[in-house]
Scaffold this motif. Structure first.
Motif, mmCIF file in Angstrom:
data_model
loop_
_atom_site.group_PDB
_atom_site.id
_atom_site.type_symbol
_atom_site.label_atom_id
_atom_site.label_comp_id
_atom_site.label_asym_id
_atom_site.label_seq_id
_atom_site.Cartn_x
_atom_site.Cartn_y
_atom_site.Cartn_z
ATOM 1 N N TYR A 190 0.813 -1.206 0.000
ATOM 2 C CA TYR A 190 0.000 0.000 0.000
ATOM 3 C C TYR A 190 0.855 1.269 0.000
ATOM 4 O O TYR A 190 2.061 1.203 0.235
ATOM 5 N N THR A 191 0.218 2.397 -0.225
ATOM 6 C CA THR A 191 0.890 3.690 -0.245
ATOM 7 C C THR A 191 1.702 3.922 1.024
ATOM 8 O O THR A 191 2.800 4.462 0.970
ATOM 9 N N ASP A 192 1.179 3.500 2.180
ATOM 10 C CA ASP A 192 1.884 3.690 3.456
ATOM 11 C C ASP A 192 2.961 2.626 3.692
ATOM 12 O O ASP A 192 3.558 2.569 4.759
ATOM 13 N N ARG A 193 3.211 1.784 2.700
ATOM 14 C CA ARG A 193 4.213 0.713 2.698
ATOM 15 C C ARG A 193 3.837 -0.497 3.549
ATOM 16 O O ARG A 193 4.643 -1.392 3.737
ATOM 17 N N SER A 194 2.607 -0.548 4.075
ATOM 18 C CA SER A 194 2.137 -1.769 4.714
ATOM 19 C C SER A 194 1.900 -2.791 3.601
ATOM 20 O O SER A 194 1.693 -2.422 2.441
ATOM 21 N N ARG A 195 1.936 -4.064 3.972
ATOM 22 C CA ARG A 195 1.837 -5.112 2.964
ATOM 23 C C ARG A 195 0.887 -6.219 3.404
ATOM 24 O O ARG A 195 0.775 -6.522 4.588
ATOM 25 N N ILE A 196 0.247 -6.840 2.404
ATOM 26 C CA ILE A 196 -0.556 -8.041 2.607
ATOM 27 C C ILE A 196 -0.188 -9.032 1.507
ATOM 28 O O ILE A 196 0.298 -8.635 0.452
ATOM 29 N N ALA A 225 -1.581 -12.758 -0.563
ATOM 30 C CA ALA A 225 -2.701 -13.662 -0.824
ATOM 31 C C ALA A 225 -2.392 -15.037 -0.246
ATOM 32 O O ALA A 225 -1.233 -15.456 -0.193
ATOM 33 N N THR A 226 -3.449 -15.713 0.202
ATOM 34 C CA THR A 226 -3.294 -17.078 0.702
ATOM 35 C C THR A 226 -4.346 -17.982 0.068
ATOM 36 O O THR A 226 -5.439 -17.533 -0.272
ATOM 37 N N ALA A 227 -4.002 -19.251 -0.062
ATOM 38 C CA ALA A 227 -4.922 -20.240 -0.620
ATOM 39 C C ALA A 227 -5.583 -21.009 0.513
ATOM 40 O O ALA A 227 -4.911 -21.444 1.441
ATOM 41 N N ALA A 228 -6.889 -21.177 0.432
ATOM 42 C CA ALA A 228 -7.604 -21.966 1.434
ATOM 43 C C ALA A 228 -7.140 -23.417 1.383
ATOM 44 O O ALA A 228 -6.974 -24.068 2.411
ATOM 45 N N VAL A 229 -6.903 -23.896 0.162
ATOM 46 C CA VAL A 229 -6.409 -25.260 -0.032
ATOM 47 C C VAL A 229 -5.161 -25.172 -0.915
ATOM 48 O O VAL A 229 -5.264 -24.865 -2.105
ATOM 49 N N PRO A 230 -3.972 -25.427 -0.365
ATOM 50 C CA PRO A 230 -2.750 -25.360 -1.170
ATOM 51 C C PRO A 230 -2.767 -26.348 -2.332
ATOM 52 O O PRO A 230 -3.372 -27.428 -2.234
ATOM 53 N N ALA A 231 -2.095 -25.975 -3.411
ATOM 54 C CA ALA A 231 -2.056 -26.810 -4.613
ATOM 55 C C ALA A 231 -1.227 -28.075 -4.415
ATOM 56 O O ALA A 231 -1.331 -29.009 -5.189
ATOM 57 N N GLY A 232 -0.404 -28.105 -3.398
ATOM 58 C CA GLY A 232 0.441 -29.270 -3.155
ATOM 59 C C GLY A 232 1.253 -29.057 -1.898
ATOM 60 O O GLY A 232 1.101 -28.058 -1.209
ATOM 61 N N PRO A 233 2.122 -30.002 -1.613
ATOM 62 C CA PRO A 233 2.952 -29.862 -0.416
ATOM 63 C C PRO A 233 3.991 -28.762 -0.614
ATOM 64 O O PRO A 233 4.428 -28.511 -1.728
ATOM 65 N N GLU A 235 -3.532 -11.835 4.077
ATOM 66 C CA GLU A 235 -3.003 -11.753 5.442
ATOM 67 C C GLU A 235 -1.961 -10.652 5.500
ATOM 68 O O GLU A 235 -1.296 -10.380 4.508
ATOM 69 N N LEU A 236 -1.801 -10.064 6.681
ATOM 70 C CA LEU A 236 -0.768 -9.049 6.870
ATOM 71 C C LEU A 236 0.603 -9.671 6.703
ATOM 72 O O LEU A 236 0.855 -10.782 7.158
ATOM 73 N N PHE A 237 1.489 -8.946 6.087
ATOM 74 C CA PHE A 237 2.858 -9.400 5.872
ATOM 75 C C PHE A 237 3.656 -9.199 7.137
ATOM 76 O O PHE A 237 3.553 -8.224 7.805
ATOM 77 N N TRP A 246 -8.861 -7.221 -10.487
ATOM 78 C CA TRP A 246 -9.445 -6.305 -9.510
ATOM 79 C C TRP A 246 -8.477 -5.163 -9.219
ATOM 80 O O TRP A 246 -8.862 -3.998 -9.158
ATOM 81 N N PHE A 247 -7.206 -5.506 -9.031
ATOM 82 C CA PHE A 247 -6.197 -4.495 -8.745
ATOM 83 C C PHE A 247 -6.086 -3.496 -9.902
ATOM 84 O O PHE A 247 -5.988 -2.286 -9.677
ATOM 85 N N LEU A 248 -6.103 -3.983 -11.137
ATOM 86 C CA LEU A 248 -6.004 -3.085 -12.290
ATOM 87 C C LEU A 248 -7.199 -2.142 -12.387
ATOM 88 O O LEU A 248 -7.080 -1.031 -12.888
ATOM 89 N N GLU A 249 -8.364 -2.585 -11.891
ATOM 90 C CA GLU A 249 -9.564 -1.739 -11.901
ATOM 91 C C GLU A 249 -9.575 -0.743 -10.742
ATOM 92 O O GLU A 249 -10.029 0.385 -10.894
ATOM 93 N N THR A 250 -9.113 -1.182 -9.561
ATOM 94 C CA THR A 250 -9.320 -0.387 -8.341
ATOM 95 C C THR A 250 -8.051 0.063 -7.631
ATOM 96 O O THR A 250 -8.108 0.963 -6.805
ATOM 97 N N GLY A 251 -6.932 -0.601 -7.906
ATOM 98 C CA GLY A 251 -5.700 -0.313 -7.171
ATOM 99 C C GLY A 251 -5.701 -0.903 -5.774
ATOM 100 O O GLY A 251 -4.885 -0.537 -4.935
ATOM 101 N N ASP A 252 -6.608 -1.835 -5.511
ATOM 102 C CA ASP A 252 -6.750 -2.387 -4.169
ATOM 103 C C ASP A 252 -6.839 -3.915 -4.211
ATOM 104 O O ASP A 252 -6.859 -4.521 -5.277
ATOM 105 N N ALA A 253 -6.924 -4.520 -3.021
ATOM 106 C CA ALA A 253 -6.990 -5.968 -2.879
ATOM 107 C C ALA A 253 -8.370 -6.496 -3.260
ATOM 108 O O ALA A 253 -9.387 -5.931 -2.861
ATOM 109 N N ASP A 254 -8.385 -7.579 -4.014
ATOM 110 C CA ASP A 254 -9.622 -8.247 -4.398
ATOM 111 C C ASP A 254 -10.324 -8.758 -3.140
ATOM 112 O O ASP A 254 -9.737 -9.518 -2.365
ATOM 113 N N PRO A 255 -11.576 -8.368 -2.912
ATOM 114 C CA PRO A 255 -12.271 -8.806 -1.705
ATOM 115 C C PRO A 255 -12.600 -10.300 -1.680
ATOM 116 O O PRO A 255 -12.881 -10.850 -0.609
#
Length: 131
Positions: free
Chosen positions: A68-74, A76-84, A129-131, A115-124
């Motif tokens: 984000y602009t304030d340099r905070s970060r998030i 993306a996480t997967a509910a079910v990982p693709a593999g080990p 998760e916070l970095f 979503w990011f290209l449309e809004t500049g924000d995180a897809d709801p």
């Protein structure tokens, strides 16, 4: 304005539509990881200056980190990982190991990027998760 950096160069031309979908679906690590180990979309409008970084582990999917602009970060996480895990990515020229749940599928990456290209924000509809 939206810019796209890839392979150490910054472009003001962002892959659109079918080309972007193709690049995500083919999951080419040489394209997404580039020379520096990541690609990035930057969205600038007024005081907004936010960047969505991407890297790829071909076996597990995409790692997405939104700064984000304030340099905070998030990330993306997967509910079910693709593999080990762990997954391996190149990030800033270094090889980094990450848990499998930090990688999302091509479909999730496409939705989050669009979503990011449309809004500049995180897809709801993406888990973040916070970095």
């Amino acid at each position: 304005m939206i810019s796209f950096s890839h392979g150490g160069t910054v472009e003001n031309i962002v892959p659109e539509g079918a080309r972007l979908a193709y690049l995500i679906e083919t999951a080419d690590p040489e394209f997404w990881n580039g020379v520096t180990g990541m690609s990035a979309f930057t969205y600038r409008a007024g005081k907004l200056d936010q960047t969505l970084y991407l890297s790829l582990d071909p076996a597990l999917g995409y790692y997405l980190l939104l700064e984000y602009t304030d340099r905070s970060r998030i990330y993306a996480t997967a509910a079910v990982p693709a593999g080990p895990g762990p997954g391996l990515i190149w990030w800033g020229g270094e090889r980094i190991e990450l848990p499998a749940e930090r990688f999302v599928s091509s479909a999730e990456a496409h939705r989050a990027i669009a979503w990011f290209l449309e809004t500049g924000d995180a897809d709801p509809d993406t888990n973040w998760e916070l970095f």
